[in-house]
Each structure stands twice: as C-alpha cells, then as structure tokens.
Design a protein around this motif. Sequence first.
Motif, mmCIF file in Angstrom:
data_model
loop_
_atom_site.group_PDB
_atom_site.id
_atom_site.type_symbol
_atom_site.label_atom_id
_atom_site.label_comp_id
_atom_site.label_asym_id
_atom_site.label_seq_id
_atom_site.Cartn_x
_atom_site.Cartn_y
_atom_site.Cartn_z
ATOM 1 N N GLU A 9 0.825 -1.206 0.000
ATOM 2 C CA GLU A 9 0.000 0.000 0.000
ATOM 3 C C GLU A 9 0.860 1.258 0.000
ATOM 4 O O GLU A 9 0.548 2.245 -0.677
ATOM 5 C CB GLU A 9 -0.922 -0.003 1.223
ATOM 6 C CG GLU A 9 -1.938 1.131 1.231
ATOM 7 C CD GLU A 9 -2.839 1.091 2.449
ATOM 8 O OE1 GLU A 9 -2.490 1.741 3.452
ATOM 9 O OE2 GLU A 9 -3.871 0.400 2.395
ATOM 10 N N GLU A 10 1.962 1.229 0.759
ATOM 11 C CA GLU A 10 2.882 2.367 0.775
ATOM 12 C C GLU A 10 3.438 2.628 -0.629
ATOM 13 O O GLU A 10 3.520 3.788 -1.069
ATOM 14 C CB GLU A 10 4.035 2.094 1.746
ATOM 15 C CG GLU A 10 3.628 2.053 3.204
ATOM 16 C CD GLU A 10 4.717 1.450 4.075
ATOM 17 O OE1 GLU A 10 5.890 1.418 3.631
ATOM 18 O OE2 GLU A 10 4.413 1.015 5.198
ATOM 19 N N LEU A 11 3.796 1.555 -1.336
ATOM 20 C CA LEU A 11 4.339 1.714 -2.684
ATOM 21 C C LEU A 11 3.280 2.240 -3.642
ATOM 22 O O LEU A 11 3.562 3.105 -4.486
ATOM 23 C CB LEU A 11 4.901 0.378 -3.185
ATOM 24 C CG LEU A 11 5.575 0.408 -4.568
ATOM 25 C CD1 LEU A 11 6.722 1.416 -4.587
ATOM 26 C CD2 LEU A 11 6.065 -0.993 -4.947
ATOM 27 N N GLU A 12 2.057 1.736 -3.519
ATOM 28 C CA GLU A 12 0.980 2.215 -4.376
ATOM 29 C C GLU A 12 0.689 3.693 -4.142
ATOM 30 O O GLU A 12 0.443 4.449 -5.092
ATOM 31 C CB GLU A 12 -0.297 1.390 -4.127
ATOM 32 C CG GLU A 12 -0.272 0.002 -4.742
ATOM 33 C CD GLU A 12 -0.097 0.054 -6.260
ATOM 34 O OE1 GLU A 12 -0.800 0.863 -6.912
ATOM 35 O OE2 GLU A 12 0.744 -0.695 -6.781
ATOM 36 N N ASP A 13 0.731 4.114 -2.885
ATOM 37 C CA ASP A 13 0.519 5.530 -2.585
ATOM 38 C C ASP A 13 1.616 6.384 -3.208
ATOM 39 O O ASP A 13 1.349 7.473 -3.736
ATOM 40 C CB ASP A 13 0.506 5.747 -1.061
ATOM 41 C CG ASP A 13 -0.751 5.197 -0.414
ATOM 42 O OD1 ASP A 13 -1.734 4.953 -1.136
ATOM 43 O OD2 ASP A 13 -0.741 5.009 0.821
ATOM 44 N N ALA A 14 2.855 5.890 -3.151
ATOM 45 C CA ALA A 14 3.976 6.632 -3.736
ATOM 46 C C ALA A 14 3.833 6.713 -5.257
ATOM 47 O O ALA A 14 4.094 7.765 -5.859
ATOM 48 C CB ALA A 14 5.300 5.969 -3.355
ATOM 49 N N LYS A 15 3.407 5.629 -5.888
ATOM 50 C CA LYS A 15 3.206 5.628 -7.341
ATOM 51 C C LYS A 15 2.076 6.562 -7.729
ATOM 52 O O LYS A 15 2.155 7.266 -8.745
ATOM 53 C CB LYS A 15 2.916 4.200 -7.819
ATOM 54 C CG LYS A 15 4.125 3.273 -7.793
ATOM 55 C CD LYS A 15 3.749 1.892 -8.334
ATOM 56 C CE LYS A 15 4.966 0.975 -8.383
ATOM 57 N NZ LYS A 15 4.615 -0.379 -8.894
ATOM 58 N N ASP B 115 7.787 9.444 -13.617
ATOM 59 C CA ASP B 115 7.839 8.044 -14.026
ATOM 60 C C ASP B 115 7.572 7.155 -12.814
ATOM 61 O O ASP B 115 8.310 7.197 -11.823
ATOM 62 C CB ASP B 115 9.220 7.721 -14.611
ATOM 63 C CG ASP B 115 9.309 6.277 -15.107
ATOM 64 O OD1 ASP B 115 8.243 5.620 -15.204
ATOM 65 O OD2 ASP B 115 10.435 5.821 -15.381
ATOM 66 N N VAL B 116 6.518 6.341 -12.871
ATOM 67 C CA VAL B 116 6.152 5.502 -11.730
ATOM 68 C C VAL B 116 6.983 4.231 -11.663
ATOM 69 O O VAL B 116 6.988 3.541 -10.633
ATOM 70 C CB VAL B 116 4.657 5.132 -11.777
ATOM 71 C CG1 VAL B 116 3.793 6.380 -11.714
ATOM 72 C CG2 VAL B 116 4.323 4.316 -13.025
ATOM 73 N N ALA B 117 7.693 3.906 -12.741
ATOM 74 C CA ALA B 117 8.453 2.648 -12.778
ATOM 75 C C ALA B 117 9.605 2.646 -11.780
ATOM 76 O O ALA B 117 9.985 1.597 -11.254
ATOM 77 C CB ALA B 117 8.970 2.390 -14.187
ATOM 78 N N THR B 118 10.180 3.797 -11.531
ATOM 79 C CA THR B 118 11.354 3.869 -10.653
ATOM 80 C C THR B 118 11.054 4.507 -9.300
ATOM 81 O O THR B 118 11.973 4.798 -8.533
ATOM 82 C CB THR B 118 12.474 4.676 -11.338
ATOM 83 O OG1 THR B 118 11.982 6.000 -11.633
ATOM 84 C CG2 THR B 118 12.915 3.999 -12.628
ATOM 85 N N VAL B 119 9.780 4.736 -9.024
ATOM 86 C CA VAL B 119 9.437 5.426 -7.790
ATOM 87 C C VAL B 119 9.741 4.558 -6.563
ATOM 88 O O VAL B 119 9.605 3.333 -6.603
ATOM 89 C CB VAL B 119 7.948 5.839 -7.802
ATOM 90 C CG1 VAL B 119 7.043 4.613 -7.665
ATOM 91 C CG2 VAL B 119 7.650 6.834 -6.691
#
Length: 583
Positions: free
Chosen positions: A537-543, A552-556
């Motif tokens: 969920e943390e990664l999805e929020d960052a993306k 670019d969401v690929a390297t976030v």
Amino acid sequence: MIDLAAGESAIRLSLSWVDWLILIIYFAMIVWIGYSIHKQQKSSEDFLLAGRSMPAWIAGLAFCAANLGATEILGMAANGAQIGMPTIHYYLIGAVPGMVFLGIFMMPFYYGSGVRSVPEFMYQRFGKGAHIIVSLCFAVSTILQAGINLYAMALILQAMLGWSQWTAIIVSAVFVLAYITLGGLTSAIYNEVMQFFVIVAALIPVTVIGLSHVGGWSGLTAKLDSMQGWSGSIHAWAGTGLGNVTNPVGGDWFSILMGLGFVLGFGYWTTNFTEVQRAFAAKSMTAARMTPILGAIPKMVIWLIIIIPGMIAAATVGNLFAGDHPVLQYNEAIPYLFKMYLPNGVLGVAITGMMASFMAGMAANVSSFNTVFTYDLWQDYVKPGQNDKYYLNMGRIITVIGVFISVFTAWIASQFGNIMTYLQTLFSFFNAPLFAVFILGLVWKRVSNVAGTVGYVCGIIAPLITYILYLQSVAAGSPIFGSATAETWYGAIISCLATWIVAAVLTPFTKAKSDKELEGLTFGTNGIKYFKEASAEELEDAKRAAKEAGKDVATVKVPWYKKPLILGTVIFVLGLVFYIPFF
C-alpha cells in the motif's frame, strides 16, 4: 505522584470581557463543529469510527490531543513543580516508545483484521469469554477515567473562576455531550485537532514569559538548586539505583524501564481503545500505522511546555507549596502562573486552552466508551442482528448515558486524595494484563482461549492484591515500595508476570485453536501478511503521488519519512536523545 486534591484555592483570576468573549467563541465553535458534522452521520461506523476516513496527520494530532486531558496538563505540571525533571520519564519512556510500537507492530493486526475495537480483536483471538470480560473492564475503566477528567476540571475552574465543583462538572459535561452526540467520533477528532493548537497556544506564552522572569534555563536551574526544601531534581535518572533509591519519584531504574516504560507505557498506548480508536478512524492501513507515529512527534516535545512551567512555579512561589498548611496545591502551578504573568486577552486564550484540555480528555473517554458498549456489548450480546440505524441511535443514547455516569464517577475521583496515582492504579489493573495477554497471544499461537482468559483475570487480581498489601504496609509504617507511584509500576510488572505465568501453565492442559481459526491473528499463522499488505500500500501511494506529479512511476520509491518503520525508529532515537541534557 502529585496530590491533586484541593480545598479553597488562593487563585482567583480576573477576566475581562475580552477573555470571556474568547471563551464563549470557543464553546460556540465546538458545538458548531458537532452540528455541522451531524448531517454526515449516516451509519453507525460514521458515528463510532468516523467512517474510517481520516488522513494520518489529522488522526495523529487527535491521537496526541486525546491524551492532553486535565490530568495530563495539571498533573504533569504539578509533578514538575514537586519532583522536577524525573517527570520526563512519562513522555520519553512511558509514551513515545509505546506509540511507535503501536504504529509499527500492532496496527497492522488491528486494521488488517478489520476489527472495530480492541476488545473485538480479543474476541477473534481468545473467544467470547475473554471478549465479554475485556469489554466490561474497558467500559468500567473508561467511564472512571472520564470522571477523573471531570473532577480535575472542576478543581481548576473552582480555583480560577470561583465556580462550585458541581457547576463546573455539569456545565462541562453538557458541552462535551453536545458535540459528541451530534457529530460522534468525527466531531471529537476535529475538535481535538483544534483543541491541540489551543492548548499549545495557552502553554507557550506562560513558559516563555516565566523563563524570562527567572533568567532562562540557567537561571531556573540555579534557583532550584539553591532552594531549601524543594524535593525535586533537575536530573531525570539521578538516584534510581537498585536498592539505593533517592530520587523524588521513589522508583528505581528497573521499575521505570519495565513497569512504566514496557508494561504501562506499551499497555496504555497499544491496548487502550481511548487512544487506539483515533488510528482505527484512519482512511487506510498506512494512515492507521502513521497515526500514532505522527502523534509521537508532538508528544516527544510537548513536555517542554508542561513540565518546565511547573518547575518555574516551584522556583518563583515554591514557598507557597510548602509547609503543613500550604497556600497552593501543586495542581495549581500552571493556573497560578497564568495569574502572575498573563495579561487580559492572552489570559482568555490560556483559560480556553485549559478548557480544551479538559474536554479533549473526557471526549476521548466518552467516544471510546460508546463504541465498545454499542459494538462489543449491545450488538453482540444484547440486541444482535438489528439494522445499522438502530446501532447508530443506540450509540447516541449510550453517549448520553456515559456522560451522565461520568458525573457520578467524578464524585468517586473526589474521594481519592491523589487522583494521578488513582489513574495509574487503574492502568495497572486493566491495561497491564490486557497488554500481557495480547503480546502472548500474538507471538505464541498455542495459547488457548481458556489460558488467555484466566491469565487476564489473574493479571487483574495480582496488582489488586499488591495494592492492598502496599496500603497495609503504609499503615504499618514500613511501606514495601518507595512511593505510591512506584507501587503502580511494580504492580504493573507483577500483573504482566502473573498473566504470562498462569497462561503458560494452563496452555498445555487446554485446547488451542487451529491454525485456520487463527489465520492472520498471530505471527505464526500468517499475521505477517498484514505487514506485506502495508508495504504494498505504501508503494501504491507513492506511485499514485508520482503519477499525479507527472513523474515516471516505474522507478518510484517510498520516501523514508513515509515508511512507519524508519520514521518510527528515528522518533524513538530522538526521544532518547532528549534525555542527554537531563541525565
């Protein structure tokens, strides 16, 4: 701890029309907030859990503000006046570590399992018997704590404004009842955020002006060091050796670390639904985890404007606290500084801040009481299967009943000469065994329903026996602990050990739940999945944030300050660093 009982006070504050106007505007605002939110309360979850829609920063401020009640502001400032810097233990050992632990380790289980209260998690882990006992104990202890807030508020309003205790109790109870009944937990949380800033605005001026009058920090410490008869200390850890306790608190380093820091501190901040409810109201798992961690940031520093004013009072009017017939009670330290230093207008803000602290504490108690009573007792055992509107209305009815009962538990609090120790005693009776059985249940899947329930009950009985033995030893002239405060710390340790020992002894002879029944409720039965879900969920929020910013969401990657584990660890370490100047 500090004697908060007071008779006739030497304090009478002269309020101008400006001060009264500020106070009236504040009361009008809190009722208006409740009325505005009333229209949004369409379900029981809206009323009792704020619809689980709160962002982390709002829930975090409310989390901190819910603890800034009358006993916190008056009691800890009073401690500063009497025992000095050792009071800092209640913040840096007794609060910050427990808040960080809740965010990192406990909230994934609470929020991920979908429970609506702490007792409901107890039901899933240890069954119906444990659930009923925990719910009843929580309801009783919470309503007793609400009474403490009302009684402390009555003492200070009597001192400052000349109101009778019962007038102050009833007027304050009516206003809390108005905005909680109208807006439920949402109203309580938004009011607590406002109250947080009002409280800070009230305490900063008196701290700054008071310090300037005593010559800054160096002048304050020099004055306190030179005072004869002052029982306090400017050093937090001095005189805490085992078997050689000379500090004014009466506790050694073991009781401070284990009793206050581990059992009471972790127990209060991780199992007391009055606090945890604010995290339950968060809009996502990440927000729920960040709620207590963000709340720990102001908690880590707010002692500066609570303890230090108490020490300023000791340095300036310490003789008024002394002798067999003192003019001032220690709980009147901050109000007396208001009288000494604050002009009209600023005085109105200060008194409004005190009222905010009283209401924040009581509102937190009442809003958690109505949730546990409605969901965990009424819905599960009295009237199950009703439609949601029924439970929404029942929540409002229970709120009225809870406030009404609190008026009478305020009378119970008035019978204790030391309500701070009374509060700590309640924590050692109820929070300590609950924390002990929770931790045991999370790390040891074999612990059975019977073992956990009986262990919890024995964890209540053990500190009760300890408390009775301590009172007998005091009456006999040979107390078994250095102070009533030390008794609560050791009582908490004894409670925890009793819970663990009884549960461990009974477990081999009782039937445990299967792994399927315990799915997601222990570390050994896939509880780790909630931590994985939280990380995802943390990664999805960052993306999502990166996408909205056109990146670019690929390297976030998730920033470190948005990771509960890293941010919580930083806050924990910073909290320990604050000890260095006062060691």
